[in-house]
Scaffold this active site. Structure first.
Site, PDB file in Angstrom:
ATOM      1  CD  GLU A 268      -2.908  -1.184   2.327  1.00  9.01           C
ATOM      2  OE1 GLU A 268      -2.692  -0.412   3.277  1.00  9.01           O
ATOM      3  OE2 GLU A 268      -3.824  -2.022   2.327  1.00  9.01           O
TER       4      GLU A 268
ATOM      5  CD  GLU B 128      -4.538  -5.938   3.417  1.00 13.64           C
ATOM      6  OE1 GLU B 128      -3.315  -6.062   3.189  1.00 13.64           O
ATOM      7  OE2 GLU B 128      -5.006  -5.099   4.206  1.00 13.64           O
TER       8      GLU B 128
END
Length: 679
Positions: A193, A269
């Site tokens: 991320e 995710e």
């Protein structure tokens, strides 16, 4: 005629299971309510290849308490997660490549704290991967960094200062997995991320190939669909070296650029939702609709098992709950069985049919085949209210009772029988979780059947007969953390961290003082002297927490050893009220001891709130005993059994964990930790 059909249908459902949603005759369907018709056909070819369903351990320290469970409970938990045809039967295990930094609920240790330091037995992810492989030798293994050790940044909070050095660091983890644990890593990520660097990705591929890891695939960028998808389209070399585009929390949607790359698309995710029935509904909906809406062929849940203190961020956001190693208690939550609806009846390498879609009155269906005659159909009718994930925002939709007629065409037209597995979430969830119903016989040769569907249901219809709802005897009852707890750190377990301590900033590891044959030969040491390349806002201090968040009154005693002269400092603390990504703002009651001969009592980890300070005869490289007593709204502190202060007012916070730590990223040791507490 209609009355007799209704009566027969009701009797059939009663025989199978009270209130079960049974297959009903086509004529009855037409009489009772309109419904949709859906064709499952492979005549026109197949859809995308299925890559499996998985979960994340890490991001961070989400499996921290699992390793401390006594047997047989630890093995039972692992069976529910990984054992084929038993529980969740996961196809993929994704783990954090520990980088010494705070990555949501704690820190995970790096295999290279320093440039010349290598240890491939730190932490528990190696152990977890081996346990998963024991149960399912075909499980896919993935690794992804969140934080990185500070030495890679050369003074900058950035892992791309020296691309070759960072690539070497990641590849060394892959090599260590193989050399020390006989684990083959299948996929490797870039930086969770956070920003990607295209030059780094290309270099990583080059160095992987050079080291003989051509089979290790690269997934990018574990963030959003953009800008990575556009970068891949604009850069032919980048397109060539990556294998999968993975996005986080895509809300079942993708973007055109990602589709145009022609690469596999994964929700790498997802979920991270409280594991009650609403969380199970979220999971059931996205497992189907990630493919239907976004062509995603794998969905990976954060997180694998909620095995961290529940009051840390995103408490109980695992597929199951195992947060009490001291009691052995664990809970097999509904998301485990929602997972099983897909994983027990499919395998990576199967293919989705092209003919998958939404149901007319809400919900969706997917169908997969192994190309050898087997067919699995998963139908979900999750309502909006009972399937909201923690993110992203879910636009409103409606689901209502309906009759769905499915026609099996192509190579499936002659299937004589389908096994049926059923889940009903919501008010009756305790009764109908992954229940095997009577098989569905397709006697008339039409290759069709009709189901009555209501809100918040899951059906799996499959030719496979291997499904199983595994079970063990009930685990021990839930118990609070022991009110009296001691650890002299002399009984080293197979892991590098002491049981039940949860590092929040810094890394605390077992240590052997080779030159000290006395009382402090075995200690717990804070081993970082440099701030890591952070993923979250790590505190400037190091801290590890332990105990019961509800503790109010307590006495904490610990021997401490400051290793850094003049500037070094350590603390013990109680009523610590925050952790994880919020650790910088943690309040509590902190007793600090400094090598410059001072002590302080503060109301927060950052040291902004000072209750008491003074001078003491203290230097580095000597052992001292600190004692902190909290009773109601008052505190007392002692050094080597001598009173430093008594009854200093400390009204806030009213409760929290115990903790130990250091003033900054400095070496320090702790021994003979003890806490006596009450709620």
């Amino acid at each position: 005629m209609a009355d007799s059909l209704i009566k027969a249908s009701r009797q059939r459902r009663k025989n199978a299971m009270v209130t079960q949603r049974a297959a009903v005759p086509l004529l009855l369907c037409a009489i009772l309510a309109p419904g949709g018709t859906y064709v499952l056909d492979d005549s026109g070819g197949l859809g995308r290849e299925f890559d499996g369903i998985g979960a994340v351990s890490g991001g961070g320290a989400t499996s921290r308490l699992l390793v401390n469970y006594p047997e047989p409970y630890r093995s039972e938990i692992l069976d529910y997660l990984f054992k084929p045809n038993f529980g969740a039967s996961l196809h993929i295990l994704k783990v954090e490549i520990g980088g010494d930094g705070q990555t949501t609920d704690g820190t995970e240790p790096s295999h290279m704290h320093y440039a010349l330091d290598e240890d491939y037995f730190r932490g528990y992810e190696w152990w977890l991967m081996k346990e998963a492989k024991k149960r399912n030798p075909n499980i896919t293994l993935m690794g992804l960094p969140w934080s990185f050790p500070g030495w890679l940044g050369k003074g900058f909070n950035w892992p791309y200062v020296n691309l070759r050095l960072t690539a070497y660091y990641v590849i060394s983890w892959i090599m260590g997995a193989k050399h020390y644990h006989n684990l083959d890593i299948d996929y490797i990520g870039i930086w969770n991320e956070r920003t990607f660097d295209t030059s780094y990705i290309k270099l990583l591929r080059e160095m992987l190939n050079f080291q003989g890891f051509q089979r290790v695939k690269i997934i990018v960028s574990d963030n959003l669909w953009e800008p990575i998808s556009a970068s891949v389209l604009l850069d032919p070399e980048l397109l060539k070296v990556i294998d999968v585009i993975g996005a986080h929390y895509p809300g079942t949607q993708t973007v055109m650029d990602a589709k145009l790359t022609g690469k596999k698309l994964w929700s790498s995710e997802d979920f991270s939702t409280f594991n009650n029935d609403v969380g199970a509904g979220c999971w059931g909906r996205i497992l189907n609709q990630n493919y239907i809406n976004g062509y995603m062929t794998s969905t990976i849940a954060w997180n694998l098992v909620a095995s961290y203190y529940e009051q840390l961020p995103y408490g109980r956001c695992g597929l199951m709950t195992a947060q009490e190693p001291w009691s052995g208690h664990y809970v097999v939550e509904a998301p485990i069985w929602v997972t099983a609806h897909t994983t027990q009846f499919t395998q990576p390498g199967w293919y989705y049919l092209k003919t998958v879609d939404h149901l007319e009155k809400g919900g969706s269906y997917v169908a997969l085949t192994d190309g050898l005659g087997n067919l699995t159909i998963i139908i979900e009718t999750m309502s909006h209210k009972h399937s909201m994930c923690i993110r992203p925002f879910l636009p409103y939709f409606n689901v209502s009772q309906q009759y769905a007629t499915f026609f099996l065409k192509g190579s499936f037209s002659q299937i004589p029988e389908l096994q049926v597995w059923y889940t009903k979430l919501g008010k009756t969830s305790e009764k109908f979780i992954f229940k095997q119903l009577d098989p569905l016989w397709l006697f008339d040769g039409s290759g069709s059947f009709t189901l009555e569907l209501q809100e918040d249901e899951l059906f799996t219809l499959t030719t496979l007969t291997t499904g199983h709802k595994g079970s063990y005897q009930l685990p021990p009852k839930s118990q609070p953390f022991p009110s009296v707890y001691k650890d002299d750190f002399s009984s080293h377990n197979p892991f590098s961290e002491a049981p039940n301590f949860a590092d929040q900033t810094g890394v605390f590891e077992y240590f052997v003082n080779a030159e000290d044959p006395g009382e402090h030969r075995f200690t717990l040491r804070q081993v970082l002297n440099q701030r890591p390349i952070t993923w979250a806002a790590d505190a400037s201090n190091t801290i590890t927490i332990i105990g019961d968040y509800k503790w109010t009154n307590m006495t904490i005693t610990c021997d401490v050893y400051i290793e850094t002269p003049e500037k070094g400092g350590v603390f013990i603390a109680g009523r610590v009220n925050k952790g994880g990504i919020f650790i910088r703002s943690a309040r509590g009651v902190f007793l600090w001891l400094f090598a410059n001969g001072t002590y302080r009592l503060t109301g927060d980890l950052a040291g902004w709130i000072t209750y008491k300070l003074g001078h003491v005869d203290v230097t580095a490289k000597k052992w001292y005993t600190l004692t902190l007593t909290l009773k109601d709204r008052f505190s007392s502190g002692m050094l080597n059994g001598k009173l430093l202060w008594k009854d200093v007012y400390v009204a806030f916070p009213p409760n929290g964990w115990a903790a130990i730590g250091t003033h900054s990223f400095d070496f320090a040791q702790f021994d003979n930790f003890q806490v006596e507490a009450t709620r």
